[in-house]
Motif scaffolding. Structure first.
Motif, PDB file in Angstrom:
ATOM      1  N   ASP A  10       0.827  -1.211   0.000  1.00 22.80           N
ATOM      2  CA  ASP A  10       0.000   0.000   0.000  1.00 22.80           C
ATOM      3  C   ASP A  10       0.859   1.258   0.000  1.00 22.80           C
ATOM      4  O   ASP A  10       0.564   2.218  -0.716  1.00 22.80           O
ATOM      5  CB  ASP A  10      -0.929   0.022   1.217  1.00 22.80           C
ATOM      6  N   ASN A  40      -4.272   9.199   4.103  1.00 25.22           N
ATOM      7  CA  ASN A  40      -5.070   8.345   3.223  1.00 25.22           C
ATOM      8  C   ASN A  40      -4.836   6.868   3.523  1.00 25.22           C
ATOM      9  O   ASN A  40      -5.783   6.065   3.525  1.00 25.22           O
ATOM     10  CB  ASN A  40      -4.771   8.635   1.752  1.00 25.22           C
ATOM     11  N   LEU A  41      -3.591   6.506   3.781  1.00 24.74           N
ATOM     12  CA  LEU A  41      -3.293   5.115   4.139  1.00 24.74           C
ATOM     13  C   LEU A  41      -3.979   4.725   5.442  1.00 24.74           C
ATOM     14  O   LEU A  41      -4.571   3.647   5.545  1.00 24.74           O
ATOM     15  CB  LEU A  41      -1.782   4.909   4.259  1.00 24.74           C
ATOM     16  N   ARG A  44      -7.619   4.132   4.952  1.00 28.21           N
ATOM     17  CA  ARG A  44      -7.834   2.840   4.282  1.00 28.21           C
ATOM     18  C   ARG A  44      -7.671   1.689   5.274  1.00 28.21           C
ATOM     19  O   ARG A  44      -8.486   0.781   5.343  1.00 28.21           O
ATOM     20  CB  ARG A  44      -6.837   2.678   3.136  1.00 28.21           C
ATOM     21  N   TRP A  45      -6.601   1.729   6.049  1.00 25.84           N
ATOM     22  CA  TRP A  45      -6.335   0.644   6.997  1.00 25.84           C
ATOM     23  C   TRP A  45      -7.360   0.633   8.129  1.00 25.84           C
ATOM     24  O   TRP A  45      -7.688  -0.425   8.656  1.00 25.84           O
ATOM     25  CB  TRP A  45      -4.920   0.749   7.540  1.00 25.84           C
ATOM     26  N   GLY A  47     -10.373   1.116   7.785  1.00 22.29           N
ATOM     27  CA  GLY A  47     -11.581   0.494   7.238  1.00 22.29           C
ATOM     28  C   GLY A  47     -11.740  -0.957   7.650  1.00 22.29           C
ATOM     29  O   GLY A  47     -12.833  -1.513   7.583  1.00 22.29           O
TER      30      GLY A  47
END
Length: 79
Positions: A10, A40-41, A44-45, A47
């Motif tokens: 990622d 942003n990472l 995402r993580w 989530g």
């Protein structure tokens, strides 16, 4: 479930690098990661249900440090 290698992949994707170019102790800022991409990472993580704190990630900007945080959070979530 996140893995160390999925974090590496990622990070590599978001900075347009080959995953093999990211060493465990490499400074991610030096590799091209900025705070917006880092956020942003984390979004995402997160989530996957993890409670990740940007401040904790900002303390040490390396794959090894980030994996230690994610691994600890996953173990707490599972346990």
């Amino acid at each position: 479930m996140l893995t160390r290698e999925s974090l590496r992949a990622d990070i590599a994707a978001i900075i347009h690098a080959d995953p093999g170019e990211i060493g465990g102790e490499d400074d991610l800022i030096d590799l091209g990661l900025d705070s917006l991409r880092a956020m942003n990472l984390l979004v995402r993580w997160s989530g996957s249900g993890l409670r990740l704190d940007f401040g904790e990630f900002a303390e040490r900007l390396t794959l090894d440090a980030w994996w230690a945080i994610v691994d600890r959070q996953q173990q707490q979530q599972a346990g």
